[in-house]
Design an enzyme around this catalytic site. Sequence first.
Site, mmCIF file in Angstrom:
data_model
loop_
_atom_site.group_PDB
_atom_site.id
_atom_site.type_symbol
_atom_site.label_atom_id
_atom_site.label_comp_id
_atom_site.label_asym_id
_atom_site.label_seq_id
_atom_site.Cartn_x
_atom_site.Cartn_y
_atom_site.Cartn_z
ATOM 1 N N GLU A 115 0.831 -1.201 0.000
ATOM 2 C CA GLU A 115 0.000 0.000 0.000
ATOM 3 C C GLU A 115 0.874 1.262 0.000
ATOM 4 O OE1 GLU A 115 -2.951 -0.162 3.104
ATOM 5 O OE2 GLU A 115 -3.350 -2.279 2.713
ATOM 6 N N HIS A 151 5.372 28.635 -13.302
ATOM 7 C CA HIS A 151 4.174 29.043 -14.053
ATOM 8 C C HIS A 151 3.792 30.493 -13.754
ATOM 9 C CE1 HIS A 151 3.478 24.843 -15.134
ATOM 10 N NE2 HIS A 151 2.444 25.213 -15.869
ATOM 11 N N GLY A 209 -0.187 6.361 6.354
ATOM 12 C CA GLY A 209 0.741 6.599 7.452
ATOM 13 C C GLY A 209 1.502 7.874 7.157
ATOM 14 N N ASN A 214 4.238 10.915 7.001
ATOM 15 C CA ASN A 214 5.679 10.803 6.775
ATOM 16 C C ASN A 214 6.469 10.804 8.077
ATOM 17 O OD1 ASN A 214 5.137 10.615 4.089
ATOM 18 N ND2 ASN A 214 6.397 12.348 3.470
#
Length: 382
Positions: free
Chosen positions: A247, A343, A369, A371
């Site tokens: 995951e 941009h 989860g 970082n």
Amino acid sequence: MLPRTLFTADHDEFRKNVRRFLDEECVPHHARWEEQQHIDRSLWNRAGALGFLCLTIPEEYGGMGGDRLYSAVLMEEQMYTGVTGPGFAVHSDIVANYLLNFGTEAQKREWLPKMASGEAVGAVAMTEPGTGSDLQAIKTRAQLDGDEYVINGSKIFITNGYLSDIVVVAARTGDSGSGAKDISLILVENGRAGFTKGAPLKKVGMKAQDTCELFFENVRVPRSNVLGGAEGEGRGFIMLMKELAWERLIIAILSIASAQAALDLTVEYTRGRKVFGKAVAEYQNSRFKLAEMKAQIAVGQVFVDRCLEQVLKGQLTPEAAAVAKLFTSDLVCSVVDECVQLHGGYGYMLEYPIARAFIDNRASRIYGGTNEIMKELIARTM
């Protein structure tokens, strides 16, 4: 740059078909999906009919029987086209995997063919208000009453929740005193009395993705709905942990592809946009920023591809997945920030894809989860 050597001609042909589907049947509708805060239910049926769901599920259960590189191709192409709405990865690579890897034969035959065809949309309900990444602290309870479990509690931030037909619910089924040993995964079908869904949550980004709260008030399900049957009771936390590495690598795949997409958009924009008589890309600052991002993405892609090689061998470690998730989710956020800057004012306008990328990717450092949790997991191995 180093060539990617993971994919075969079959994967490349599959990529072409996926891109055609996304360009023709998703991109034109994405703005409308963002307004309604979920994709059309019919898209699930269409994706199933085209064979884009449950790619790694064996053919005997209705899937394609492919390796996880097919899943990676689909994820990458979604990010390259900016189609963040469909929660195909949660459905096909998380929920279906729980059923395939831990379900009883009856559970597999009941749900996997429906998920592969798009008849049933799958979701997994772990996170609760107040628990965040601490799965052992969940409070949703399933009390055994004869041959049924009675479920009470709520879940939040559930991808595919609003349109879900089957939900894998993490619930506390025991009182051993150990949070991990008390958890079971229970299948809850849409339409059961007491099972209700909140309206799609108003998120900062990823607005086309179906995300909602789920509520369980005396929801009765047969004991046979425990994932894995009687043997699955109390083993939910173990099941969750076994699937978490994949995951988290999914998030890394999505993140590095999103970073590449943002860079491609910005290279094209800076070449065409003129400031003080010359293209933005001709200024040294722009060239150096673009070069830095290209180098960082290249390094991240190599690591993600190496992790994918480990997945194919069944050798991906939780540590490597945590590193991949941490590095790439941090990277994509820094990349899109730089790309917005290049941009100029237009980068802050939602009609420009880079602005949507800016708000869509911020969640990658939180879900799966946080970082901070990834850093803790990595530190434990040192």
